[in-house]
Design a protein around this motif. Structure first.
Motif, short mmCIF file in Angstrom:
data_model
loop_
_atom_site.label_atom_id
_atom_site.label_comp_id
_atom_site.label_asym_id
_atom_site.label_seq_id
_atom_site.Cartn_x
_atom_site.Cartn_y
_atom_site.Cartn_z
N PRO A 26 0.82 -1.22 0.00
CA PRO A 26 0.00 0.00 0.00
C PRO A 26 0.85 1.27 0.00
O PRO A 26 1.97 1.28 0.52
N GLU A 27 0.31 2.31 -0.61
CA GLU A 27 0.96 3.63 -0.56
C GLU A 27 0.72 4.24 0.81
O GLU A 27 -0.27 3.92 1.44
N PRO A 28 1.61 5.04 1.31
CA PRO A 28 2.82 5.58 0.69
C PRO A 28 4.02 4.66 0.84
O PRO A 28 5.13 5.00 0.43
N HIS A 29 3.82 3.49 1.42
CA HIS A 29 4.93 2.57 1.68
C HIS A 29 5.57 2.05 0.40
O HIS A 29 6.78 1.86 0.34
N ARG A 30 4.75 1.83 -0.64
CA ARG A 30 5.29 1.33 -1.91
C ARG A 30 6.34 2.30 -2.47
O ARG A 30 7.43 1.89 -2.85
N ALA A 32 8.11 4.56 -0.91
CA ALA A 32 9.30 4.57 -0.05
C ALA A 32 10.14 3.31 -0.25
O ALA A 32 11.38 3.37 -0.29
N PHE A 33 9.48 2.16 -0.40
CA PHE A 33 10.20 0.91 -0.59
C PHE A 33 10.90 0.89 -1.95
O PHE A 33 12.05 0.45 -2.07
N ILE A 34 10.25 1.41 -2.98
CA ILE A 34 10.87 1.48 -4.30
C ILE A 34 12.11 2.38 -4.25
O ILE A 34 13.15 2.07 -4.84
N ARG A 35 12.02 3.47 -3.51
CA ARG A 35 13.17 4.37 -3.34
C ARG A 35 14.30 3.60 -2.64
O ARG A 35 15.47 3.74 -2.99
N TYR A 36 13.95 2.79 -1.65
CA TYR A 36 14.93 1.97 -0.92
C TYR A 36 15.63 0.98 -1.87
O TYR A 36 16.81 0.71 -1.73
N LEU A 37 14.89 0.46 -2.84
CA LEU A 37 15.43 -0.55 -3.75
C LEU A 37 16.32 0.03 -4.84
O LEU A 37 16.97 -0.73 -5.56
N ARG A 38 16.38 1.33 -4.99
CA ARG A 38 17.16 1.94 -6.06
C ARG A 38 18.58 1.40 -6.06
O ARG A 38 19.28 1.46 -5.07
N GLY A 39 18.97 0.81 -7.19
CA GLY A 39 20.31 0.26 -7.33
C GLY A 39 20.45 -1.18 -6.85
O GLY A 39 21.50 -1.78 -7.01
N ALA A 40 19.39 -1.74 -6.29
CA ALA A 40 19.44 -3.11 -5.78
C ALA A 40 19.05 -4.12 -6.86
O ALA A 40 18.32 -3.80 -7.80
N ALA A 41 19.54 -5.33 -6.71
CA ALA A 41 19.11 -6.42 -7.59
C ALA A 41 17.69 -6.82 -7.21
O ALA A 41 17.34 -6.80 -6.03
N VAL A 42 16.90 -7.14 -8.21
CA VAL A 42 15.54 -7.62 -7.96
C VAL A 42 15.35 -8.91 -8.75
O VAL A 42 15.95 -9.11 -9.80
N PRO A 43 14.51 -9.81 -8.23
CA PRO A 43 14.31 -11.07 -8.94
C PRO A 43 13.46 -10.90 -10.19
O PRO A 43 12.64 -10.00 -10.28
#
Length: 87
Positions: A26-30, A32-43
């Motif tokens: 749910p927003e606004p968590h999505r 913030a989490f996407i911002r956290y993932l910036r530069g990370a590997a994702v499956p």
């Protein structure tokens, strides 16, 4: 006031990779989490129509958001009220 628990279903593919669907956060968590993932590997999960993230990244992000966590994780740096609030 008690923090609201963010509940998101964890899925597992045939190879055992555990992941969460970003569309189910749910927003606004999505955002913030996407911002956290910036530069990370994702499956990349066969059969998934949208973006997903590793369960471990989701749990790490949740842990760092807890009010009793004093780690000052980079994902919350600069957010108003965060431990690195430079405003």
């Amino acid at each position: 006031m008690a923090a609201k628990i963010i509940s998101v279903k964890v899925h597992c593919n045939v190879t055992g990779t555990r992941y969460v669907r970003l569309s189910k956060i749910p927003e606004p968590h999505r955002t913030a989490f996407i911002r956290y993932l910036r530069g990370a590997a994702v499956p990349v999960v066969e059969g998934e129509a949208g973006p997903v993230a590793f369960e471990t990244d989701w749990l790490a992000w949740l842990h760092h958001r807890r009010p009793d966590s004093a780690t000052g994780h980079a994902s919350i740096a600069g957010q108003e009220g965060g431990p690195h609030d430079y405003t």
